[in-house]
Design a protein around this motif. Structure first.
Motif, PDB file in Angstrom:
ATOM      1  N   VAL A 226       0.840  -1.200   0.000  1.00  0.00           N
ATOM      2  CA  VAL A 226       0.000   0.000   0.000  1.00  0.00           C
ATOM      3  C   VAL A 226       0.874   1.248   0.000  1.00  0.00           C
ATOM      4  CG1 VAL A 226      -1.608   1.343   1.399  1.00  0.00           C
ATOM      5  CG2 VAL A 226      -1.976  -1.096   1.091  1.00  0.00           C
ATOM      6  N   ILE A 227       1.929   1.244   0.807  1.00  0.00           N
ATOM      7  CA  ILE A 227       2.817   2.407   0.883  1.00  0.00           C
ATOM      8  C   ILE A 227       3.528   2.608  -0.450  1.00  0.00           C
ATOM      9  CG2 ILE A 227       4.809   3.406   2.056  1.00  0.00           C
ATOM     10  CD1 ILE A 227       3.980   1.770   4.548  1.00  0.00           C
ATOM     11  N   ASP A 228       4.000   1.535  -1.049  1.00  0.00           N
ATOM     12  CA  ASP A 228       4.661   1.631  -2.363  1.00  0.00           C
ATOM     13  C   ASP A 228       3.741   2.301  -3.388  1.00  0.00           C
ATOM     14  OD1 ASP A 228       7.333   0.687  -2.438  1.00  0.00           O
ATOM     15  OD2 ASP A 228       6.648  -1.364  -2.143  1.00  0.00           O
ATOM     16  N   ARG A 229       2.484   1.875  -3.403  1.00  0.00           N
ATOM     17  CA  ARG A 229       1.544   2.419  -4.384  1.00  0.00           C
ATOM     18  C   ARG A 229       1.291   3.903  -4.150  1.00  0.00           C
ATOM     19  NH1 ARG A 229      -4.163  -0.318  -4.342  1.00  0.00           N
ATOM     20  NH2 ARG A 229      -4.497   1.075  -2.564  1.00  0.00           N
ATOM     21  N   ALA A 230       1.113   4.283  -2.880  1.00  0.00           N
ATOM     22  CA  ALA A 230       0.846   5.687  -2.571  1.00  0.00           C
ATOM     23  C   ALA A 230       2.050   6.563  -2.894  1.00  0.00           C
ATOM     24  CB  ALA A 230       0.466   5.825  -1.105  1.00  0.00           C
ATOM     25  N   LEU A 231       3.245   6.062  -2.622  1.00  0.00           N
ATOM     26  CA  LEU A 231       4.437   6.844  -2.904  1.00  0.00           C
ATOM     27  C   LEU A 231       4.621   7.041  -4.403  1.00  0.00           C
ATOM     28  CD1 LEU A 231       7.000   5.370  -0.338  1.00  0.00           C
ATOM     29  CD2 LEU A 231       5.652   7.445  -0.167  1.00  0.00           C
ATOM     30  N   ASP A 233       2.370   7.484  -6.422  1.00  0.00           N
ATOM     31  CA  ASP A 233       1.419   8.536  -6.811  1.00  0.00           C
ATOM     32  C   ASP A 233       1.752   9.880  -6.171  1.00  0.00           C
ATOM     33  OD1 ASP A 233       0.028   6.690  -8.268  1.00  0.00           O
ATOM     34  OD2 ASP A 233      -1.506   6.341  -6.742  1.00  0.00           O
ATOM     35  N   ASN A 234       2.894   9.944  -5.444  1.00  0.00           N
ATOM     36  CA  ASN A 234       3.243  11.158  -4.695  1.00  0.00           C
ATOM     37  C   ASN A 234       2.125  11.562  -3.737  1.00  0.00           C
ATOM     38  OD1 ASN A 234       5.878  11.763  -5.653  1.00  0.00           O
ATOM     39  ND2 ASN A 234       4.969  12.392  -7.605  1.00  0.00           N
ATOM     40  N   GLY A 235       1.583  10.579  -3.060  1.00  0.00           N
ATOM     41  CA  GLY A 235       0.460  10.855  -2.162  1.00  0.00           C
ATOM     42  C   GLY A 235       0.815  10.660  -0.705  1.00  0.00           C
ATOM     43  N   THR A 236      -0.064  11.162   0.143  1.00  0.00           N
ATOM     44  CA  THR A 236       0.035  10.977   1.592  1.00  0.00           C
ATOM     45  C   THR A 236      -0.882   9.834   2.005  1.00  0.00           C
ATOM     46  OG1 THR A 236       0.594  13.279   2.065  1.00  0.00           O
ATOM     47  CG2 THR A 236      -0.443  12.038   3.839  1.00  0.00           C
ATOM     48  N   ILE A 237      -0.385   8.983   2.880  1.00  0.00           N
ATOM     49  CA  ILE A 237      -1.187   7.896   3.432  1.00  0.00           C
ATOM     50  C   ILE A 237      -1.696   8.328   4.795  1.00  0.00           C
ATOM     51  CG2 ILE A 237      -1.159   5.509   4.249  1.00  0.00           C
ATOM     52  CD1 ILE A 237       1.107   5.005   2.270  1.00  0.00           C
ATOM     53  N   GLU A 378      -4.337   8.369   0.058  1.00  0.00           N
ATOM     54  CA  GLU A 378      -4.955   7.086   0.407  1.00  0.00           C
ATOM     55  C   GLU A 378      -5.292   7.082   1.896  1.00  0.00           C
ATOM     56  OE1 GLU A 378      -4.599   2.401  -0.624  1.00  0.00           O
ATOM     57  OE2 GLU A 378      -3.268   3.868  -1.511  1.00  0.00           O
ATOM     58  N   VAL A 379      -6.459   6.571   2.225  1.00  0.00           N
ATOM     59  CA  VAL A 379      -6.843   6.342   3.623  1.00  0.00           C
ATOM     60  C   VAL A 379      -6.786   4.845   3.868  1.00  0.00           C
ATOM     61  CG1 VAL A 379      -8.616   6.613   5.395  1.00  0.00           C
ATOM     62  CG2 VAL A 379      -8.337   8.381   3.644  1.00  0.00           C
ATOM     63  N   VAL A 380      -6.005   4.447   4.873  1.00  0.00           N
ATOM     64  CA  VAL A 380      -5.808   3.036   5.176  1.00  0.00           C
ATOM     65  C   VAL A 380      -6.395   2.734   6.550  1.00  0.00           C
ATOM     66  CG1 VAL A 380      -4.124   1.200   5.545  1.00  0.00           C
ATOM     67  CG2 VAL A 380      -3.734   2.912   3.758  1.00  0.00           C
ATOM     68  N   PHE A 381      -7.349   1.817   6.596  1.00  0.00           N
ATOM     69  CA  PHE A 381      -7.972   1.433   7.855  1.00  0.00           C
ATOM     70  C   PHE A 381      -7.343   0.144   8.373  1.00  0.00           C
ATOM     71  CE2 PHE A 381     -11.353   4.002   5.879  1.00  0.00           C
ATOM     72  CZ  PHE A 381     -11.605   4.897   6.919  1.00  0.00           C
ATOM     73  N   LYS A 416     -12.485  11.246  -2.976  1.00  0.00           N
ATOM     74  CA  LYS A 416     -11.790  10.833  -4.189  1.00  0.00           C
ATOM     75  C   LYS A 416     -10.509  10.057  -3.872  1.00  0.00           C
ATOM     76  CE  LYS A 416     -13.541  14.716  -6.949  1.00  0.00           C
ATOM     77  NZ  LYS A 416     -13.153  15.907  -7.760  1.00  0.00           N
ATOM     78  N   VAL A 417     -10.122  10.025  -2.597  1.00  0.00           N
ATOM     79  CA  VAL A 417      -8.925   9.284  -2.209  1.00  0.00           C
ATOM     80  C   VAL A 417      -9.124   7.789  -2.454  1.00  0.00           C
ATOM     81  CG1 VAL A 417      -8.221  10.935  -0.422  1.00  0.00           C
ATOM     82  CG2 VAL A 417      -9.762   9.050   0.166  1.00  0.00           C
ATOM     83  N   LYS A 418      -8.002   7.091  -2.554  1.00  0.00           N
ATOM     84  CA  LYS A 418      -8.066   5.631  -2.548  1.00  0.00           C
ATOM     85  C   LYS A 418      -8.321   5.186  -1.107  1.00  0.00           C
ATOM     86  CE  LYS A 418      -3.956   5.494  -4.466  1.00  0.00           C
ATOM     87  NZ  LYS A 418      -3.804   6.861  -5.002  1.00  0.00           N
ATOM     88  N   VAL A 419      -9.064   4.118  -0.951  1.00  0.00           N
ATOM     89  CA  VAL A 419      -9.397   3.610   0.384  1.00  0.00           C
ATOM     90  C   VAL A 419      -9.006   2.139   0.446  1.00  0.00           C
ATOM     91  CG1 VAL A 419     -11.227   3.198   2.068  1.00  0.00           C
ATOM     92  CG2 VAL A 419     -11.293   5.260   0.644  1.00  0.00           C
TER      93      VAL A 419
END
Length: 482
Positions: A226-231, A233-237, A378-381, A416-419
């Motif tokens: 999950v972290i690899d994918r968000a990074l 995309d230059n995104g914050t988890i 991305e929001v990770v639960f 719109k974030v990935k969940v």
């Protein structure tokens, strides 16, 4: 009434509010936990309500662990006049004032004078007990009771309680065991649960008595993916997490991921190699934005002697599983707001761990307001989301197509974030773990009382236990107090 006897002041009709009274004779008793009903189970103003039962004759309060559904009514107990010892494990003795101070500020009063007076009284009453050693609590009028705390694997300091009750005459002692909350196997920091040697009466939690947990063995690999994918995309988890227990597990596993990535990067940069580094993990900030979580994490670090062997081995190797270099702690509200604005405006990759775990309050809400509308993030639960909470609404949008919105503090925000939901992080034993705890003793308990679970979970666990005991030719009395 025959003694020892039990009465219940919470934790029988719901999953929260655990509070059980062990009566040794008509005028002498112990209280096991004094928890607050939480969530949809709690009546309005529960944190302000009086204790609701007669405290006369209660010789001591025994705390299994410091989650509020097991200790949140202690202010009401003290307000009712209780001044007996509060017995708990040595780690719980350090964590309990931190948890109750925060709860007191949020739910009762932020007045510094009142808080100081409350904490002074609380710390005077707390008596830390070592694990695995008997401690005499009561010896009067022909009745005696000793208790022994055993590691429960649910939370640092969590314990199940063995009570050895002796009456007058030559009768053998009675053993009453309170499970508290039992942990799932494979916790990266905690020592595993060892079942009791015997119990005449077993008071057993049943939170997940109706289900089996997802496999925990690959949860770190899934978190890394999950972290690899968000990074990329230059995104914050954003990881909503409660301050106690879950946050420390996450930090421990993230440190291990960072450690392995650093070793991999070193091997790639050996002489003659062309370094290929699409994502620079070494510059990734891990932001812990919760003052309470920071204080608890510091206490966890100081209590490292209670970690399991693998975790202590990492310390001996010079690693800092809960205090690594890339960990950034945000304290004041002004600092918090700066971090939110910075991450929103720059798009720099980061991991943010903030409370609360169900997004119903706390600092995570400001991050959500700022970032829910940006698909890079991305929001990770990693924990259960109770029905009706903002966390549950966001979680339900996972994989949804079309236009999805959420109401946060009276304003609608696009999602719109990935969940992503990562299983395997439950701190509770599942049906298999609960059954193993109850059936591992040399002889079956005469009586098993199922508490701390909804009715479906209790009934399913009861059926499983009856079948397992029947296969061994044992028939304990199964009870579901209500």
């Amino acid at each position: 009434m025959e003694f020892p006897a039990l009465s219940h002041h919470g934790g029988t009709r719901s999953v929260t509010g655990s509070c059980h009274q062990l009566h040794l004779d008509p005028a002498t008793s112990l209280l096991i936990d004094c928890g607050l009903e939480q969530g949809s189970e709690a009546p309005p103003g529960a944190e302000f309500a009086p204790i609701g039962f007669d405290i006369a004759g209660i010789q001591a309060l025994v705390v299994t662990h410091v989650h509020l559904d097991h200790v949140g009514r202690i202010p009401a107990l003290l307000a009712a006049g209780f001044r007996g010892p509060i017995l708990c494990s040595e780690p719980s003795a350090k964590l309990l004032p931190l948890v109750l101070e925060d709860a007191y500020k949020l739910g009762i009063s932020a007045d510094p004078v009142q808080i100081d007076r409350y904490l002074t009284l609380l710390e005077r009453l707390i008596v830390p007990l070592p694990y695995e050693q008997w401690h005499c609590v009561v010896e009067r009028g022909g009745v005696a009771c000793s208790i022994r705390l055993q590691c429960a694997g649910h939370l640092l300091g969590s314990a199940y309680v063995e009570c050895d009750v002796r009456g007058g005459g030559d009768e053998p002692s009675s053993r009453v065991v309170f499970s508290g909350d039992l942990g799932a196997p494979g916790n990266p920091l905690l020592r595993p649960v060892q079942p009791p040697e015997r119990a005449d009466i077993l008071v057993l939690e049943s939170t997940y008595g109706d289900r089996l947990h997802a496999d925990r063995s690959d949860r770190q690999q899934r978190l890394e993916a999950v972290i690899d994918r968000a990074l990329a995309d230059n995104g914050t988890i954003l990881i909503p997490a409660f301050s106690l227990g879950r946050t420390q597990e996450l930090l421990y596993e993230i440190e291990d991921i960072l450690h392995r990535k650093a070793l991999l990067n070193e091997s790639r940069q050996a002489p003659g190699d062309d370094p290929v580094q699409a994502i620079d993990w070494s510059r990734l900030p891990i932001i812990l934005d919760s003052p309470l979580a920071q204080r608890i994490t510091q206490a966890y670090r100081e209590l490292h002697e209670y970690w399991n062997h693998e975790a202590r081995k990492r310390l001996s190797e010079g690693r800092a599983p809960l205090g690594f270099a890339q960990l950034v702690c945000v304290d004041t509200h002004a600092q918090h707001q700066k971090v939110v604005n910075y991450l929103k405006s720059t798009g720099r990759p980061a991991i943010v761990i903030a409370g609360n775990g169900m997004c119903s309050g706390g600092r995570i809400v400001n991050y959500l307001k700022a970032m829910l509308g940006d698909a890079r993030h991305e929001v990770v639960f990693v924990g259960y989301q109770a029905k009706g909470t903002p966390g549950a609404v966001i979680q339900a949008s996972e994989g949804a197509e079309g236009f999805v919105q959420i109401d946060l503090d009276g304003r609608m925000y696009d999602i719109k974030v990935k969940v992503m939901t990562l299983g395997g992080y439950s701190a509770h034993a599942d049906q298999k773990g609960l059954a193993a705890f109850a059936t591992a003793m040399a002889a079956a308990p005469a009586q098993i009382l199922l508490v701390h679970g909804d009715m479906k979970a209790k009934r399913m666990l009861r059926n499983v236990l009856e079948q397992m005991f029947a296969s061994k030719g044992e028939v304990p009395q199964m009870m579901i107090p209500y």
